[in-house]
Write a protein that holds these residues in place. Sequence first.
Motif, PDB file in Angstrom:
ATOM      1  N   GLY A  23      14.316 123.851-115.154  1.00 56.44           N
ATOM      2  CA  GLY A  23      13.556 123.231-116.233  1.00 56.44           C
ATOM      3  C   GLY A  23      13.983 123.722-117.604  1.00 56.44           C
ATOM      4  O   GLY A  23      14.098 122.946-118.551  1.00 56.44           O
ATOM      5  N   LEU A  41       7.512 118.440-120.764  1.00 57.01           N
ATOM      6  CA  LEU A  41       8.218 119.117-119.687  1.00 57.01           C
ATOM      7  C   LEU A  41       7.997 120.624-119.708  1.00 57.01           C
ATOM      8  O   LEU A  41       7.898 121.253-118.664  1.00 57.01           O
ATOM      9  CB  LEU A  41       9.715 118.801-119.772  1.00 57.01           C
ATOM     10  CG  LEU A  41      10.581 119.260-118.624  1.00 57.01           C
ATOM     11  CD1 LEU A  41      10.090 118.642-117.323  1.00 57.01           C
ATOM     12  CD2 LEU A  41      12.021 118.875-118.863  1.00 57.01           C
ATOM     13  N   THR A  45      11.016 115.285-114.759  1.00 55.68           N
ATOM     14  CA  THR A  45       9.617 115.579-114.463  1.00 55.68           C
ATOM     15  C   THR A  45       9.261 115.164-113.038  1.00 55.68           C
ATOM     16  O   THR A  45       8.558 115.884-112.333  1.00 55.68           O
ATOM     17  CB  THR A  45       8.699 114.862-115.472  1.00 55.68           C
ATOM     18  OG1 THR A  45       9.083 115.248-116.796  1.00 55.68           O
ATOM     19  CG2 THR A  45       7.249 115.188-115.250  1.00 55.68           C
ATOM     20  N   LEU A  59      10.568 117.701-110.479  1.00 57.53           N
ATOM     21  CA  LEU A  59       9.771 118.923-110.487  1.00 57.53           C
ATOM     22  C   LEU A  59       8.449 118.700-109.753  1.00 57.53           C
ATOM     23  O   LEU A  59       8.054 119.505-108.904  1.00 57.53           O
ATOM     24  CB  LEU A  59       9.511 119.377-111.923  1.00 57.53           C
ATOM     25  CG  LEU A  59       8.748 120.679-112.038  1.00 57.53           C
ATOM     26  CD1 LEU A  59       9.582 121.697-112.791  1.00 57.53           C
ATOM     27  CD2 LEU A  59       7.451 120.456-112.749  1.00 57.53           C
ATOM     28  N   VAL A  66       6.976 123.288-116.575  1.00 53.86           N
ATOM     29  CA  VAL A  66       7.813 124.397-116.131  1.00 53.86           C
ATOM     30  C   VAL A  66       7.014 125.689-116.156  1.00 53.86           C
ATOM     31  O   VAL A  66       7.067 126.499-115.224  1.00 53.86           O
ATOM     32  CB  VAL A  66       9.086 124.500-117.002  1.00 53.86           C
ATOM     33  CG1 VAL A  66       9.854 125.761-116.703  1.00 53.86           C
ATOM     34  CG2 VAL A  66       9.964 123.280-116.795  1.00 53.86           C
TER      35      VAL A  66
END
Length: 137
Positions: A127, A89, A32, A35, A93
């Motif tokens: 992801g 998550l 996470t 990202l 994404v």
Amino acid sequence: MAAAVLIVAGLGPSLWGVARGGAGRRVVAQNTATLLLCLVFLLLAQGYGRPAYTDLALVTSVLGPAGTLVFVRLLGDEIEAPPPGLRLLTPLVVGTPATLVPLCVATGPGRALLKLLLIGALLMAGGIVTSKALRHA
């Protein structure tokens, strides 16, 4: 401003998750964090007009999921299935285009737009792949 919000509201709790909890929670938090860090780099590149930050986002979008897959492979026995926080998550994404589409519109046609689209595709594919790997760990 959006980058500051992502740092405080997203990256801070992710780093806390990396520092605390079991192996599964730490791997999810690391994924996470990469990202969110990539999105922060893209927002900073647009806000400050520095294309070098876009290159950092490109490198992060490649190495972040690869690092997560390495951790899943090495810590496979210690990761509980499914690890806590994995549900969070998926919206990140899916929500990645919510950040990338306005950036693409602001960038306009050209090479920078192609780079943004590549980064977005790498983030979303990374992801999805890492989520599947964590579910089957």
